[in-house]
Motif scaffolding. Structure first.
Motif, PDB file in Angstrom:
ATOM      1  N   HIS A 170       0.861  -1.190   0.000  1.00 30.18           N
ATOM      2  CA  HIS A 170       0.000   0.000   0.000  1.00 30.18           C
ATOM      3  C   HIS A 170       0.898   1.241   0.000  1.00 30.18           C
ATOM      4  N   SER A 172       0.669   3.544   2.230  1.00 32.66           N
ATOM      5  CA  SER A 172       0.755   4.069   3.607  1.00 32.66           C
ATOM      6  C   SER A 172       2.181   4.203   4.154  1.00 32.66           C
ATOM      7  N   ARG A 196       0.257  -6.607  -4.720  1.00 33.68           N
ATOM      8  CA  ARG A 196      -0.272  -7.687  -3.883  1.00 33.68           C
ATOM      9  C   ARG A 196      -0.435  -8.929  -4.732  1.00 33.68           C
ATOM     10  N   GLN A 209      -2.508   3.429  -6.007  1.00 29.39           N
ATOM     11  CA  GLN A 209      -3.245   4.059  -4.910  1.00 29.39           C
ATOM     12  C   GLN A 209      -2.850   5.526  -4.805  1.00 29.39           C
ATOM     13  N   GLU A 211      -2.494   7.990  -1.455  1.00 27.20           N
ATOM     14  CA  GLU A 211      -2.555   8.100  -0.004  1.00 27.20           C
ATOM     15  C   GLU A 211      -2.740   9.568   0.349  1.00 27.20           C
ATOM     16  N   PHE A 249      -8.219  -0.739  10.404  1.00 23.67           N
ATOM     17  CA  PHE A 249      -6.852  -0.700   9.886  1.00 23.67           C
ATOM     18  C   PHE A 249      -5.953  -0.562  11.106  1.00 23.67           C
ATOM     19  N   PHE A 307      -6.016   8.660   4.501  1.00 25.97           N
ATOM     20  CA  PHE A 307      -6.929   7.873   3.656  1.00 25.97           C
ATOM     21  C   PHE A 307      -6.133   7.259   2.512  1.00 25.97           C
ATOM     22  N   GLY A 308      -6.673   6.190   1.973  1.00 21.89           N
ATOM     23  CA  GLY A 308      -6.008   5.558   0.835  1.00 21.89           C
ATOM     24  C   GLY A 308      -7.059   5.111  -0.161  1.00 21.89           C
TER      25      GLY A 308
HETATM   26  N1  PHE Z   1      -3.541   1.415   3.255  1.00 20.34           N
HETATM   27  C1  PHE Z   1      -4.905   0.995   3.313  1.00 20.34           C
HETATM   28  C2  PHE Z   1      -5.136  -0.073   2.240  1.00 20.34           C
HETATM   29  O1  PHE Z   1      -4.340  -0.205   1.350  1.00 20.34           O
HETATM   30  C3  PHE Z   1      -5.847   2.145   3.072  1.00 20.34           C
HETATM   31  C4  PHE Z   1      -5.763   3.177   4.151  1.00 20.34           C
HETATM   32  C5  PHE Z   1      -4.908   4.246   4.051  1.00 20.34           C
HETATM   33  C6  PHE Z   1      -6.567   3.081   5.267  1.00 20.34           C
HETATM   34  C7  PHE Z   1      -4.845   5.217   5.031  1.00 20.34           C
HETATM   35  C8  PHE Z   1      -6.508   4.033   6.274  1.00 20.34           C
HETATM   36  C9  PHE Z   1      -5.662   5.082   6.132  1.00 20.34           C
HETATM   37  O2  PHE Z   1      -6.113  -0.789   2.294  1.00 20.34           O
END
Ligand code: PHE
Length: 338
Positions: A170, A172, A196, A209, A211, A249, A307-308
């Motif tokens: 991700h 993140s 993934r 994604q 972020e 999460f 958020f993502g």
């Molecule tokens: N990283 C999470 C995912 O890939 C998404 C996410 C990002 C959730 C930031 C909360 C905060 O599913």
């Protein structure tokens, strides 16, 4: 003999004027002036003419020869000019025809959508940031409150490059990289590839994604909601509804998944939204205090949200694309539509 010569000249010139092409003209030349031609034939009888007339006949024969040669040359010029004109006409370029358009490329749908989403957040004052695709386990998991034995690790079928190093599952981990470098406040959006071990109509082993991370004094869940609502209204249209569903999460608390009302059926229920009327578009939440601890941020003073969202997924929802692999197979018949 003089008469024969005169007749021959008149007939020859008439014939030459009728010659349809240079080939026929050449045949006429041979028949009239060649070694076995008509003129030679007449001159052969010169020996039988009275000697005092011979010079006059010879002179007349030369004049006939010259006249015929001139007629042939003139006709030849006419015929050659005709041919040249016809060829010019047939091979001419028609300037009035429309030109052939050169093939022109354009931006791929995924970066198009990414730019549009980023544009909305940049306008709000977020800054763009990036991080590496090959990432350490520390940034991808540990520092995001996901220790090795954490069950959430199983949710990401992670590709390992070697022990301790992964293809990021991700975007993140870039949260942590940004917070390590910059003291709060921060507001960043991070586009990038993620990986993934997953493959079906809606999952590709590589996808995109964006972020988002915002940290400051007094940031609340309401700020998160307001910002996401603004984004959704801008991107999907002002009539789009948004709903938060509680979720989990490891790196946010509380956490939520965000749905929008189905863009196809407007909430009535259809195949795209699997009859729920809602489409999931992102995960989010308030940054977990443990994550702030890893970043060296004081969680008593600062709060933040993250958020993502999946760019591919959003591109697919907007254009009703039913298979994520269309995006990566590079079939021009598909790509040219966007
Ligand atoms: N990283 C999470 C995912 O890939 C998404 C996410 C990002 C959730 C930031 C909360 C905060 O599913």
């Amino acid at each position: 003999m003089q008469d024969r010569l005169k007749r021959m000249q008149a007939e020859g010139i008439a014939e030459i004027a009728q010659a349809p092409d240079t080939r026929a003209l050449d045949d006429i030349r041979v028949a009239l002036l060649g070694r076995k031609g008509a003129l030679t034939e007449i001159l052969r009888g010169l020996g039988t003419a009275p000697p005092d007339q011979r010079p006059a006949i010879g002179k007349a024969a030369n004049a006939v020869k010259k006249a015929l040669e001139e007629a042939i040359d003139a006709r030849k010029t006419v015929l050659e000019t005709q041919v040249a004109r016809r060829e010019a006409r047939e091979t001419a370029v028609d300037m009035s025809l429309p030109g052939r358009r050169p093939m022109r490329g354009h931006m791929h749908l995924v970066p198009q959508v990414a730019e549009e989403i980023l544009g909305i957040f940049l306008e709000l004052g977020f800054q763009a940031a990036t991080g590496p695709d090959v990432e350490t386990e520390y940034y991808n998991f540990d520092s995001l409150n996901t220790p090795p034995d954490h069950p959430a690790r199983d949710l990401h079928d992670t590709f390992f490059v070697k022990p301790g190093v992964v293809l990021r599952s991700h975007t993140s981990p870039v949260q942590m990289r940004v917070m390590e470098k910059h003291a709060p406040p921060v507001a960043v959006v991070v586009p990038g590839r993620v990986y993934r071990n997953d493959y079906d109509a809606s999952h590709s082993p590589m996808f995109y994604q964006i972020e988002g991370l915002l940290v400051d004094k007094g940031v609340s869940f309401a700020d998160l909601k307001g910002t996401l609502l603004l984004f959704i209204h801008r991107f999907f249209g002002p009539d789009t509804e948004m709903r938060f569903r509680p979720h989990f999460f490891p790196f946010t608390e509380p956490s939520a998944e965000v749905d929008i009302s189905c863009s196809v059926c407007k909430g009535e229920g259809c195949r795209l939204c699997k009859n729920t009327g809602w489409l999931e578009i992102l995960g989010c939440g308030m940054v977990h205090p443990v994550v702030f601890g890893y970043a060296g941020y004081d969680c008593e003073t600062y709060t933040g949200y993250a958020f993502g969202l999946g760019i591919d997924r959003i591109a697919m929802l907007r254009h009703a694309i039913d298979n994520i692999h269309h995006l990566y197979e590079n079939d021009l018949r598909f790509l040219e539509q966007f």
